[in-house]
Design a protein around this motif. Structure first.
Motif, short mmCIF file in Angstrom:
data_model
loop_
_atom_site.label_atom_id
_atom_site.label_comp_id
_atom_site.label_asym_id
_atom_site.label_seq_id
_atom_site.Cartn_x
_atom_site.Cartn_y
_atom_site.Cartn_z
N MET A 19 -84.08 26.99 59.84
CA MET A 19 -83.86 28.64 59.57
C MET A 19 -83.41 28.57 57.87
N HIS A 20 -82.66 27.58 57.42
CA HIS A 20 -82.83 28.37 56.24
C HIS A 20 -84.08 28.25 55.68
N GLU A 203 -78.72 32.34 63.80
CA GLU A 203 -78.44 32.18 62.37
C GLU A 203 -79.73 33.22 61.23
N MET A 204 -80.38 33.88 61.78
CA MET A 204 -81.26 34.98 61.43
C MET A 204 -80.42 35.89 60.42
N VAL A 205 -80.10 36.01 61.87
CA VAL A 205 -78.91 37.93 60.89
C VAL A 205 -77.72 37.29 60.05
N ALA A 206 -77.56 36.29 59.99
CA ALA A 206 -76.69 35.47 58.90
C ALA A 206 -77.22 35.43 57.71
N MET A 207 -78.55 35.51 57.08
CA MET A 207 -78.78 35.61 56.00
C MET A 207 -79.43 36.28 55.15
N PRO A 208 -77.60 37.33 54.74
CA PRO A 208 -78.76 38.00 53.43
C PRO A 208 -79.33 37.58 52.42
N GLN A 209 -78.98 36.68 52.23
CA GLN A 209 -79.69 35.79 50.84
C GLN A 209 -81.00 35.71 51.22
N VAL A 226 -76.94 41.96 68.53
CA VAL A 226 -77.56 41.47 67.29
C VAL A 226 -76.64 42.24 66.25
N SER A 227 -76.67 43.40 66.82
CA SER A 227 -75.61 44.59 65.94
C SER A 227 -74.37 44.80 65.77
N GLU A 228 -73.88 43.65 66.72
CA GLU A 228 -72.39 43.54 66.72
C GLU A 228 -71.93 41.84 65.78
N SER A 229 -73.73 40.82 65.71
CA SER A 229 -73.05 40.29 64.79
C SER A 229 -74.10 39.69 63.48
N ALA A 230 -74.85 40.95 62.60
CA ALA A 230 -75.58 41.05 62.10
C ALA A 230 -74.74 41.11 60.56
N ARG A 231 -75.04 40.36 59.70
CA ARG A 231 -74.18 40.11 58.55
C ARG A 231 -75.73 41.23 57.23
#
Length: 429
Positions: A19-20, A203-209, A226-231
């Motif tokens: 994902m990265h 992984e996708m919802v936690a990659m703000p970079q 998704v809403s609860e885990s997203a960054r």
């Protein structure tokens, strides 16, 4: 070759690394895509529309396999309806892509320029969001819609469809890849994940970079998770509990037409009516006619006590029925005492998605438009019109019931942001 052309696979060796890598490629492609001119983007869109039609047979073959596996897995009727493609739906996809090409390009648009006393000019410029992550269930048409809207708005996209539609999505993805290459645009600007491992979503919802916004499209469980885990910010709606209110001043023919279409035109969509509200003076005149049509169409009726006094065939509605998005041939019916009661019911039980009034009374229509707190509010029209295609957006990336940053069907402008621009002439403070 992009992932869209690779064989279907169930998992990657290392989800985080996978994902990265995708995110880094999307970020690099987004910078290139942001510089693309309108003509180049439109060339890619027209090429995509033609590729969808040229590859229709292969897309349908892939979809047929997805449908067979979906039936074997006992997917419910609503999911199967969203999953299924046919020649008409593929033509609609291509037409939606062409409509997006025909829309004005919002990128670079300058507005609200004002001359300040200091001599500087201050205004706004519309710019892409950057990288859009889209997570969706069934609905392979979303793959084409999302690619078209992200491309025209200058955004790179990472698309993660459901495992039940993987073959269909990858077949459409091959069309997208060819169109991007033909137009000379970066092929990584639209990436379709070819893995079904759910950890990829985490992984996708936690990659703000790498990802600037997430758009989930699917059931309430998916959107909530998704809403609860997203960054990163999320554009979403949880439910489509849509209402039609038949006012005492409604034209009877219009009332029947709207109420029937809003429920029976398609059951498995978020803009389908789930609760029918009827003004008490009209109930005895309109409900028997509607019930006959609904029963013939196979719709189960659940009504309040006053409704059941008119319709013997209606089952007793519970409190839970007013809060339920059925996505099925089931309809809750409530008789109410006038406009105030209807608005109170909608604002209490609704999901702020789409609600409609049928009336010939202009004052009541205006009150309904003003006081119903939903993303789409209608007069004398079926809730089924709450759709980006019907609103002239060409296609939609999703529907938002939030009040920031976009609301209602999200098209091109919803995929852009504004930045301040300042024009000076050696100006100093």
């Amino acid at each position: 070759m992009t992932s869209a052309a690779k064989p279907v696979r169930a998992k990657a060796d290392n989800i985080a690394d996978y994902m990265h890598e995708r995110g880094a490629k999307a970020r690099a492609a987004a910078r290139l895509l942001a510089r693309a001119d309108t003509g180049t983007k439109n060339a890619a869109l027209f090429a995509l529309a033609q590729a969808l039609l040229d590859d229709a047979e292969r897309i349908l073959e892939a979809n047929a396999q997805d449908m067979r596996e979906g039936r074997n897995a006992k997917l419910d009727a609503a999911l199967l309806d969203r999953l299924e493609l046919n020649p008409k739906r593929i033509e609609a996809m291509a037409d939606g892509v062409r409509q997006v090409a025909a829309l004005p390009d919002p990128i670079g648009e300058i507005s609200d320029m004002k001359l300040r006393p200091s001599g500087i000019q201050v205004g706004h410029m519309r710019v892409p969001l950057g990288v859009v992550g889209i997570i969706y269930e069934s609905r392979p048409n979303v793959t084409a819609d999302a690619a078209a809207l992200c491309l025209k708005s200058g955004n790179a996209a990472i698309l993660r469809g459901g495992s039940e539609a993987l073959r269909s999505n990858l077949a459409i993805g091959r069309c997208i890849e060819r169109a991007m290459i033909e137009a000379g645009l970066p092929k990584d600007a639209v990436q379709i994940l070819d893995i079904t491992d759910r950890r990829a979503v985490g992984e996708m919802v936690a990659m703000p970079q790498y990802v600037d916004v997430i758009i989930p499209r699917g059931g309430k469980g998916l959107v909530a998770a998704v809403s609860e885990s997203a960054r990163v910010p999320v554009i979403k709606h949880l439910d489509g509990i849509c209402h039609v209110y038949l006012d005492a001043d409604a034209d009877l023919e219009k009332a029947v037409a709207v109420a029937v279409n809003a429920k029976t035109q398609r059951y498995g969509t978020c803009n389908t009516m789930e609760t029918l509200l009827v003004d008490a003076p009209l109930a005895a005149r309109v409900l028997p006619t509607l019930a006959e049509i609904y029963v013939e169409a196979g719709v189960e009726l659940r009504g309040c006590e006053r409704t059941r006094g008119i319709l013997a065939e209606a089952k007793a509605a519970t409190e839970e029925d007013w809060r339920t998005e059925y996505l099925a041939p089931i309809l809750a019916i409530r008789v109410v005492d006038g406009l105030d009661a209807a608005i109170e019911h909608i604002n209490t039980y609704g999901s702020q998605h789409t609600d409609s009034i049928v009336t010939e009374n202009l004052s009541k229509a205006r009150r309904f438009l003003r006081e119903v707190d939903s993303s789409s509010v209608m007069v004398n029209a079926s809730t089924r019109f709450a759709d980006g295609y019907e609103y002239g957006l060409g296609a939609e990336i999703g529907i938002s019931t939030d009040k920031f940053h976009a609301r209602g069907p999200v098209g091109l402008e919803g995929l852009t942001s504004l930045k301040w621009i300042v024009l000076g002439d050696g100006s100093v403070r």
